[in-house]
Design an enzyme around this catalytic site. Structure first.
Site: not given
Ligand code: AMP
Length: 217
Positions: A13, A88, A127, A160, A171
């Site tokens: 994404k 989400r 990654r 990360r 996740r």
């Molecule tokens: P991402 O980079 O999109 O994978 O987001 C990393 C982390 O940020 C996720 O695993 C969640 O802990 C938090 N996060 C990001 N967006 C959301 C969301 N819309 N709702 C809840 N947690 C979020």
């Protein structure tokens, strides 16, 4: 045009959102990037979410609601946006739909990037993130040791915390349980169009497919 970029963690994404944001000249808003910056800057928000993110869990819907409202009311997004990482959960979708109505965002589509979980697992656990240019880099793409292949910065590549194998498993489970039902929600309530994209091909091919399919949005 308002684009929600959707898919499991590691589906690509962020990478695709950056690319199409440049082509279409609309901003890429990543809730994950915003939260990671807050953690790095040790803000109040950052302190609240750090442990939740490191464990691969979701930040509360209420905190996200505040954040997303601020983002979507900002002037920066008045010509459209690519929203990456939100909504989400089904509760977040309900809130997002309320904001869309209030702000008259009626030209929206959801790009669903599809990749099998076993492919994703391999991708995420190999990654790295460049803290200089924010690029996501696969270990196999690094030609010169400790050097980002995208921006050339030295010693800027980090893993990360949430890309550790046990956190990736968590996740993916969270995605299956809490996020995937969003697709069903929009199939039942088609207030925006779902566009499926095959995410298991070269990065450039995925972008091509997205740009071709966005014409139907
Ligand atoms: P991402 O980079 O999109 O994978 O987001 C990393 C982390 O940020 C996720 O695993 C969640 O802990 C938090 N996060 C990001 N967006 C959301 C969301 N819309 N709702 C809840 N947690 C979020």
């Amino acid at each position: 045009m308002e684009i929600v970029i959707f898919g499991a963690p590691g589906a690509g994404k962020g990478t695709q959102a950056k690319r199409i944001s440049e082509v279409l000249n609309i901003p890429h808003i990543s809730t994950g990037d915003i939260l990671r910056s807050a953690v790095a800057a040790k803000t109040e928000l950052g302190k609240k979410v750090e442990a939740i993110m490191a464990a691969g869990e979701l930040v509360s819907d209420d905190l996200m609601a505040q954040l997303v409202r601020e983002m979507l009311e900002s002037d920066k997004v008045k010509n459209g946006f690519i929203l990456d990482g939100y909504p989400r959960t089904v509760k977040q979708v309900e809130y997002f739909e309320k904001i869309r109505k209030e702000l008259n965002l009626n030209n929206s589509c959801l790009l669903n990037i599809q990749v099998d979980f076993d492919v994703i697992f391999k991708r995420l656990t190999s990654r790295l993130l460049c803290i200089n240019c924010n690029a996501i880099v696969n270990e196999s793409d690094i030609k010169e040791e400790n050097t980002c292949p995208v921006c050339g910065a030295k010693n800027s590549l980090i893993k990360r915390k949430d890309d550790a194998p046990e956190v990736v498993r968590r996740r993916l489970n969270v995605y299956k349980e809490s996020t995937e039902p969003i697709l069903e929600y929009y199939e039942k309530n088609p207030t925006l169009k779902i566009i499926n994209v095959n995410g298991d091909q070269a990065v450039e091919k995925v972008t091509e497919e997205i740009l071709a399919k966005l014409k139907d949005c």
